[in-house]
Enzyme design. Structure first.
Site, PDB file in Angstrom:
ATOM      1  CG  ASN A   7      12.464  -0.581   5.786  1.00  0.00           C
ATOM      2  OD1 ASN A   7      13.087   0.483   5.820  1.00  0.00           O
ATOM      3  ND2 ASN A   7      11.319  -0.754   6.420  1.00  0.00           N
ATOM      4  NE  ARG A  91       9.064   2.315   4.577  1.00  0.00           N
ATOM      5  CZ  ARG A  91       9.010   2.555   5.865  1.00  0.00           C
ATOM      6  NH1 ARG A  91       9.647   1.791   6.713  1.00  0.00           N
ATOM      7  NH2 ARG A  91       8.304   3.559   6.332  1.00  0.00           N
ATOM      8  CG  HIS A 180       2.733   5.274   7.595  1.00  0.00           C
ATOM      9  ND1 HIS A 180       2.163   5.907   8.673  1.00  0.00           N
ATOM     10  CD2 HIS A 180       3.813   4.617   8.072  1.00  0.00           C
ATOM     11  CE1 HIS A 180       2.867   5.639   9.767  1.00  0.00           C
ATOM     12  NE2 HIS A 180       3.890   4.863   9.422  1.00  0.00           N
ATOM     13  NE  ARG A 241       7.732   9.501  15.042  1.00  0.00           N
ATOM     14  CZ  ARG A 241       7.473   8.736  13.995  1.00  0.00           C
ATOM     15  NH1 ARG A 241       6.429   8.979  13.227  1.00  0.00           N
ATOM     16  NH2 ARG A 241       8.261   7.737  13.695  1.00  0.00           N
ATOM     17  CD  GLU A 384       4.335  -0.473   5.029  1.00  0.00           C
ATOM     18  OE1 GLU A 384       4.798   0.656   4.977  1.00  0.00           O
ATOM     19  OE2 GLU A 384       4.298  -1.145   6.083  1.00  0.00           O
TER      20      GLU A 384
END
Ligand code: ADP
Length: 402
Positions: A7, A91, A180, A241, A384
Site C-alpha cells: 500500500n 492496493r 474503501h 474531513r 483488506e
C-alpha cells in the site's frame, strides 16, 4: 502461495507478506518518511519479533529494496530467497470507471492508471511508483492491482450521478466513485458467513469508521450506494474531513477570506471533521475522553459524527427497502462501543437494537444486536490485505492455467 501486499502512499509504504494457503500473515510493517531525513522501516514478524531500522530511503524503489532485505534477513526475516515471493498485490486507490474488479498489472493497465491520475492526484502516482519499483526489484513476478473504487462500480446511475450538467460527467468523469471498497466487500461477505446466510439474499449496511469514514448499502452483494463521492471528502464526518457540506459554504468562505483553491482544500480535508468541531483532536479516543470530562465542543463533535452515521443508516435502509445487517468496522467502528451505541440509538423502529453487554464485550468479531431483534448488528474487524491476497492468488492461478 506467498503474496506481498503493498500500500504505497506519498511518503510511506505499508506491506504484509501473506501465506494465502494458510491465510496467515508471515510479516508486516511500514516504511515511513520516504525521501525525508530519518526514514524508518518497522517490521513485525508473525511470532512477535519487532525491529525498527533507520536508513536513507530516498524513494519507493529503495523502500521496496529495504522491505525485501528485511523479509530475507537472517535474524528477522521469514523467507530465504526472493523467489519465495510468488506474487505482489497492490492496493490502488482509484480505478476510475475502467476497473470494476482486480486486474493483472500490464503495460496497458499502467497507462490507464496514469490516465486516472487526475482523479486521484494524491494517491495514484505513488501506487504507480510502487508497481514500477517491484518491476525492478522483483522482475517477472506477477503483480495485481486491487482498487478501492472497484466494489462500487456497479452502483446504479441514480446513485452515482450528481445534479450538475450531464456534460460535466461525460467530459470530466465527475460522478460518485466511492472508496474503501475492499473493506466494504470484505465485511459484507463476512457478515453473511457469520449469519449463515447467502449474501445474495441480504441487505447489508456497512460502516467503515476509521480516520476516513464511509458507508455502503450492499444489496445482494452489490454496492448500490456509498457515502464517499468523487473524492473521499463526501459523506460522513471524519477525523479531519468535513463530509457532506453545502457547496455554497466553501464558495462563500473563499470569497470572504480570500482563500485559494489549495487553502480551501486544506481547510476541508485537514482542519475540519472531529478536529475542526472539537478544536481538540481528530482521534475519537480523545474526543470521547474529553466528552466524558464535560467538554462541550468534544460532545458536539461526537454527536455530529454519530448523527450523520444514523442518517445514512436511514437513507440506505430506504434505498434497499429494509436492512438485515448493520456492520461496524475500521478503527472507530471496531473499538468504540460508545460510537456504535449512539449511532443505533432510536433505531428500534427499524429493527436495529443494540445489547449493551454484547456491545461492550471484549470479543473482536461479534454480534451486538439484542437477541430476537429484527436486524443483526455486527462488529467485524476489516481485513483488506487478505482480500488483496486472495484476489491476487485467483488472478495469478488463472494466468498459470492460461
Ligand atoms: P485508517 O483509516 O487510517 O486505517 P483506522 O481504521 O486505524 O485508521 O482508525 C483510526 C481511528 O480509530 C482513530 O481516529 C482512532 O481514534 C480510532 N480508534 C482506535 N481505537 C479506538 C477506541 N478504542 N475508541 C475510539 N476510537 C478508536
Amino acid at each position: 502461495m506467498n503474496v506481498l501486499i503493498l500500500n504505497c502512499g506519498s511518503s510511506s509504504v505499508k506491506y504484509q507478506l501473506i501465506d494465502s494457503t494458510a491465510k496467515k500473515k508471515l510479516a508486516g510493517g511500514v516504511v515511513e518518511r520516504i525521501g525525508m531525513s530519518g526514514a524508518t522501516l518497522t517490521n513485525v514478524r508473525y511470532d512477535g519479533d519487532e525491529i525498527k531500522i533507520v536508513g536513507e530511503i530516498v524513494d519507493h524503489t529503495i523502500a521496496i529494496e529495504y522491505i525485501l532485505a528485511m523479509l530475507l534477513s537472517r535474524n528477522h526475516g521469514v523467507i530465504s530467497d526472493k523467489s519465495d515471493i510468488h506474487a505482489v498485490g497492490h492496493r490502488v486507490v482509484h480505478g476510475g470507471e475502467t476497473f470494476s474488479g482486480s486486474v493483472l498489472i500490464t503495460k496497458d493497465v499502467i497507462r490507464t492508471l496514469r490516465e486516472n491520475i487526475e482523479l486521484a492526484p494524491l494517491h495514484n502516482p505513488h501506487n504507480i511508483r510502487g508497481i514500477e519499483a517491484c518491476e525492478s526489484n522483483l522482475p517477472g513476478i506477477p503483480q495485481v492491482g486491487v482498487f478501492d473504487t472497484a466494489f462500487h462500480q456497479r452502483m446504479p446511475k441514480k446513485a452515482y450521478l450528481y445534479g450538475i450538467p450531464y456534460s460535466l460527467y461525460t467530459q470530466y468523469k465527475i460522478r460518485r466513485y466511492g472508496f474503501h471498497g475492499t473493506s466494504h466487500r470484505y465485511v459484507a461477505d463476512r457478515a453473511a458467513q457469520m449469519l449463515s446466510r447467502d449474501l445474495s439474499a441480504l441487505r447489508v449496511i456497512t460502516c467503515h469508521l476509521g480516520n476516513g469514514c464511509s458507508m455502503a448499502a450492499v444489496q445482494g452483494g452489490v454496492s448500490v450506494d456509498t457515502s464517499m463521492g468523487f473524492t473521499p471528502l463526501e459523506g460522513l464526518l471524519m477525523g479531519t474531513r468535513s463530509g457532506d457540506l453545502d457547496t455554497s459554504v466553501i464558495l462563500h468562505l473563499m470569497a470572504k477570506e480570500g482563500l485559494t483553491i489549495n487553502e480551501a482544500t486544506t481547510l476541508l480535508n485537514k482542519h475540519s471533521g472531529l478536529q475542526g468541531i472539537s478544536g481538540i483532536s481528530s482521534d475519537m479516543r480523545e474526543i470521547v475522553t474529553e466528552m466524558n470530562n464535560g467538554d462541550k465542543k468534544a460532545t458536539w463533535a461526537f454527536e455530529v459524527f454519530c448523527y450523520r452515521v444514523k442518517k445514512y443508516v436511514g437513507a440506505y435502509a430506504a434505498a434497499m427497502g429494509g436492512v438485515d445487517a448493520l456492520v461496524f468496522t475500521g478503527g472507530i467502528g471496531e473499538n468504540s462501543a460508545d460510537v456504535r451505541k449512539a449511532c443505533c440509538e432510536g433505531l428500534g423502529f427499524m429493527g436495529i437494537e443494540v445489547d449493551d453487554a454484547l456491545n461492550t464485550s471484549a470479543d473482536r468479531e461479534k454480534s451486538i444486536s439484542r437477541p430476537g431483534s429484527q436486524a443483526a448488528v455486527l462488529v467485524i474487524p476489516t481485513n483488506e490485505e487478505l482480500v488483496i491476497a486472495l484476489d491476487t492468488v485467483e488472478i495469478v492461478e488463472k494466468l498459470k492455467k492460461g
